[in-house]
Design a protein around this motif. Sequence first.
Motif, PDB file in Angstrom:
ATOM      1  N   LYS A  66       0.843  -1.203   0.000  1.00 29.14           N
ATOM      2  CA  LYS A  66       0.000   0.000   0.000  1.00 29.14           C
ATOM      3  C   LYS A  66       0.874   1.248   0.000  1.00 29.14           C
ATOM      4  O   LYS A  66       2.031   1.206   0.417  1.00 29.14           O
ATOM      5  N   PRO A  67       0.320   2.388  -0.430  1.00 31.14           N
ATOM      6  CA  PRO A  67       1.065   3.647  -0.330  1.00 31.14           C
ATOM      7  C   PRO A  67       1.407   3.949   1.127  1.00 31.14           C
ATOM      8  O   PRO A  67       0.700   3.528   2.046  1.00 31.14           O
ATOM      9  N   ASN A  68       2.479   4.683   1.340  1.00 28.12           N
ATOM     10  CA  ASN A  68       2.868   5.087   2.687  1.00 28.12           C
ATOM     11  C   ASN A  68       2.599   6.577   2.897  1.00 28.12           C
ATOM     12  O   ASN A  68       2.068   7.258   2.013  1.00 28.12           O
ATOM     13  N   ASP A  69       2.983   7.087   4.063  1.00 32.56           N
ATOM     14  CA  ASP A  69       2.684   8.487   4.396  1.00 32.56           C
ATOM     15  C   ASP A  69       3.320   9.475   3.429  1.00 32.56           C
ATOM     16  O   ASP A  69       2.761  10.552   3.187  1.00 32.56           O
ATOM     17  N   ALA A  70       4.481   9.149   2.901  1.00 31.13           N
ATOM     18  CA  ALA A  70       5.121  10.063   1.944  1.00 31.13           C
ATOM     19  C   ALA A  70       4.257  10.219   0.696  1.00 31.13           C
ATOM     20  O   ALA A  70       4.052  11.340   0.204  1.00 31.13           O
ATOM     21  N   HIS A  71       3.741   9.106   0.188  1.00 23.05           N
ATOM     22  CA  HIS A  71       2.834   9.183  -0.962  1.00 23.05           C
ATOM     23  C   HIS A  71       1.584   9.990  -0.618  1.00 23.05           C
ATOM     24  O   HIS A  71       1.134  10.839  -1.402  1.00 23.05           O
ATOM     25  N   THR A  72       1.031   9.731   0.555  1.00 24.96           N
ATOM     26  CA  THR A  72      -0.227  10.371   0.947  1.00 24.96           C
ATOM     27  C   THR A  72      -0.061  11.871   1.146  1.00 24.96           C
ATOM     28  O   THR A  72      -0.911  12.669   0.721  1.00 24.96           O
ATOM     29  N   ILE A  73       1.020  12.273   1.784  1.00 20.41           N
ATOM     30  CA  ILE A  73       1.255  13.708   2.001  1.00 20.41           C
ATOM     31  C   ILE A  73       1.402  14.426   0.668  1.00 20.41           C
ATOM     32  O   ILE A  73       0.857  15.529   0.471  1.00 20.41           O
ATOM     33  N   LEU A  74       2.125  13.833  -0.271  1.00 17.38           N
ATOM     34  CA  LEU A  74       2.266  14.450  -1.589  1.00 17.38           C
ATOM     35  C   LEU A  74       0.909  14.603  -2.271  1.00 17.38           C
ATOM     36  O   LEU A  74       0.631  15.620  -2.915  1.00 17.38           O
TER      37      LEU A  74
END
Length: 229
Positions: A66-74
């Motif tokens: 799954k995507p992680n926080d770095a992906h989500t913040i971007l």
Amino acid sequence: MKKKKLVVLSGAGISAESGISTFRDSNGLWENHRVEDVASPGGFARNPDLVFQFYNLRRQQLNSVKPNDAHTILADLEAYFDVQIITQNVDDLHERAGSTKIIHLHGELLKAKPINSETSIIEWKEDLNLGDLDQNGIQLRPHIDWFGEMVPEMDRAMEICAEADLLIIIGTSMQVYPAAGLINYVPKNCEIFVIDPNLETKFTEEKKCYKTTATDGMRRLLPVLMAKK
């Protein structure tokens, strides 16, 4: 008010925290295979079954993470900036996190194309093997830009970099060309931020460099960016 253009150059390090293999190990091998055998036109010609198997395993792995926080913040930053992601990654984690403007420099793992075309690209999420054909009866191959092949998206990536107000380099050492050359196209007044746990950088302003993981770096960088929106 017009949003500032935030350009992101992302590489394998951002996906590694989701459990995606960074492919190339310190010994130069990809999952114990020579790069020439699994990521070159010559390797595909010599042993297509090996190449199909290699990417089938990568595709299966991608479906398990799954995507992680770095992906989500971007992705969340799109509410405040005109965010354009230029990634060297072939996974779809940026898309799954919610980012909407993404250029894949090296192709996409969940797509395929006929061996005689660079433009007839189709969605392909299952295993891909010899005998899988397009609607015209042409053998399909992974939609991956292998070593020795052109990088069709480079021109568009250069144009986007030339319009950047802010640039984030995350999860990539920026040592592999042609992607590494993109930094030469950003305007002189563009503010550059670098997130890399193995940071050996030519950038001189330490406050813009984060020697840490992609997720920790984006969490720390977020308030800095919000002050610039």
